[in-house]
Motif scaffolding. Sequence first.
Motif, PDB file in Angstrom:
ATOM      1  N   HIS A  49      33.786   5.859 -15.712  1.00 12.19           N
ATOM      2  CA  HIS A  49      35.079   5.744 -15.034  1.00 12.19           C
ATOM      3  C   HIS A  49      34.918   5.714 -13.511  1.00 12.19           C
ATOM      4  O   HIS A  49      35.836   5.265 -12.812  1.00 12.19           O
ATOM      5  CB  HIS A  49      35.984   6.904 -15.442  1.00 12.19           C
ATOM      6  N   TYR A  50      33.795   6.163 -13.003  1.00 11.31           N
ATOM      7  CA  TYR A  50      33.521   6.045 -11.569  1.00 11.31           C
ATOM      8  C   TYR A  50      33.396   4.569 -11.183  1.00 11.31           C
ATOM      9  O   TYR A  50      33.834   4.149 -10.110  1.00 11.31           O
ATOM     10  CB  TYR A  50      32.228   6.787 -11.212  1.00 11.31           C
ATOM     11  N   HIS A  51      32.790   3.784 -12.085  1.00 11.49           N
ATOM     12  CA  HIS A  51      32.583   2.356 -11.814  1.00 11.49           C
ATOM     13  C   HIS A  51      33.732   1.489 -12.332  1.00 11.49           C
ATOM     14  O   HIS A  51      34.003   0.419 -11.770  1.00 11.49           O
ATOM     15  CB  HIS A  51      31.269   1.892 -12.448  1.00 11.49           C
ATOM     16  N   PHE A  52      34.366   1.926 -13.414  1.00  9.97           N
ATOM     17  CA  PHE A  52      35.454   1.167 -14.027  1.00  9.97           C
ATOM     18  C   PHE A  52      36.577   2.137 -14.363  1.00  9.97           C
ATOM     19  O   PHE A  52      36.387   3.037 -15.193  1.00  9.97           O
ATOM     20  CB  PHE A  52      34.976   0.458 -15.298  1.00  9.97           C
TER      21      PHE A  52
ATOM     22  N   ARG B 250      22.007   2.227  -1.782  1.00  5.53           N
ATOM     23  CA  ARG B 250      23.022   2.809  -2.662  1.00  5.53           C
ATOM     24  C   ARG B 250      23.869   1.716  -3.315  1.00  5.53           C
ATOM     25  O   ARG B 250      24.225   1.803  -4.490  1.00  5.53           O
ATOM     26  CB  ARG B 250      23.916   3.771  -1.873  1.00  5.53           C
ATOM     27  N   ALA B 251      24.177   0.675  -2.528  1.00  2.22           N
ATOM     28  CA  ALA B 251      24.958  -0.434  -3.082  1.00  2.22           C
ATOM     29  C   ALA B 251      24.174  -1.154  -4.171  1.00  2.22           C
ATOM     30  O   ALA B 251      24.730  -1.526  -5.209  1.00  2.22           O
ATOM     31  CB  ALA B 251      25.335  -1.409  -1.972  1.00  2.22           C
ATOM     32  N   ASP B 252      22.864  -1.328  -3.941  1.00  2.00           N
ATOM     33  CA  ASP B 252      22.024  -1.979  -4.947  1.00  2.00           C
ATOM     34  C   ASP B 252      21.970  -1.143  -6.221  1.00  2.00           C
ATOM     35  O   ASP B 252      22.008  -1.672  -7.336  1.00  2.00           O
ATOM     36  CB  ASP B 252      20.605  -2.179  -4.416  1.00  2.00           C
ATOM     37  N   GLN B 253      21.866   0.170  -6.043  1.00  2.00           N
ATOM     38  CA  GLN B 253      21.825   1.058  -7.197  1.00  2.00           C
ATOM     39  C   GLN B 253      23.142   1.007  -7.978  1.00  2.00           C
ATOM     40  O   GLN B 253      23.152   1.009  -9.213  1.00  2.00           O
ATOM     41  CB  GLN B 253      21.530   2.489  -6.748  1.00  2.00           C
ATOM     42  N   ALA B 254      24.253   0.966  -7.242  1.00  2.00           N
ATOM     43  CA  ALA B 254      25.562   0.883  -7.894  1.00  2.00           C
ATOM     44  C   ALA B 254      25.700  -0.429  -8.653  1.00  2.00           C
ATOM     45  O   ALA B 254      26.207  -0.456  -9.781  1.00  2.00           O
ATOM     46  CB  ALA B 254      26.675   1.014  -6.858  1.00  2.00           C
ATOM     47  N   ASP B 255      25.239  -1.532  -8.053  1.00  8.09           N
ATOM     48  CA  ASP B 255      25.301  -2.834  -8.728  1.00  8.09           C
ATOM     49  C   ASP B 255      24.449  -2.826  -9.990  1.00  8.09           C
ATOM     50  O   ASP B 255      24.845  -3.382 -11.026  1.00  8.09           O
ATOM     51  CB  ASP B 255      24.819  -3.943  -7.789  1.00  8.09           C
ATOM     52  N   GLN B 256      23.276  -2.198  -9.898  1.00  7.04           N
ATOM     53  CA  GLN B 256      22.397  -2.133 -11.065  1.00  7.04           C
ATOM     54  C   GLN B 256      23.038  -1.308 -12.177  1.00  7.04           C
ATOM     55  O   GLN B 256      22.978  -1.676 -13.352  1.00  7.04           O
ATOM     56  CB  GLN B 256      21.046  -1.533 -10.682  1.00  7.04           C
ATOM     57  N   ARG B 257      23.662  -0.193 -11.794  1.00  6.15           N
ATOM     58  CA  ARG B 257      24.314   0.654 -12.790  1.00  6.15           C
ATOM     59  C   ARG B 257      25.479  -0.084 -13.449  1.00  6.15           C
ATOM     60  O   ARG B 257      25.656  -0.015 -14.666  1.00  6.15           O
ATOM     61  CB  ARG B 257      24.811   1.946 -12.140  1.00  6.15           C
TER      62      ARG B 257
END
Length: 213
Positions: A55-58, A11-18
């Motif tokens: 906005h979830y990521h930033f 999940r962390a890898d997916q979030a970083d990729q997104r």
Amino acid sequence: MRSAEGARGSRADQADQRRAELLDAARRVVLERGISSTRVADIAKATNVSGGLIHYHFATKDDLITAMLRVTIDDEVTRLGELVRGSGPAVERLDRVLRYYIPRSRTDQSWILWIDAFAAGLREAVVQKILLELETAWIGAVEQAIQAGVDTGEFTCDDPRGAAERLDGMLDGLIIRYTLHPLVLSRARLLEHARVAASHEVGLPRSAFPAAG
């Protein structure tokens, strides 16, 4: 236990990729529209995602733009460090830094981005902060290259920091002129100005630097 840790890692890898995809999209949109005119909705459209996901990521547009600019700074600072610490005589290392500073063409995306940031920085404090970091890094790299030559006796310069600041200021102005008016100032002439100025700053004749390229 291992399965749960693997899932969290995935999940962390997916979030970083997104996040990386969103930063790349933000860069593309900013290059097209400019920092001040770019909206979160424009970046959402470019990536075919919702504004809510961005906005979830930033949390804010400022956070997104800051992160995008910081990635660019980090890449440039890493490369500058490699050039300053590279092999060869001090004059070659300084010349490599100067050539890296100068745009490859008037459509060089990094410089278009930074010129736009200079304009946005007049009114946006978050951009001002990023620009100060970039200027500090660039001046520091030129200073280190000059100081290294002074330490080995290859250069004569009583004030490497001042020399770096003068070169940085001169090049910023000439690069803006080159980008906006390529028929008035060619890249070759811009590089020549840089080498002439650098030769004066480090106490060498112009002939100590490469003739062209």
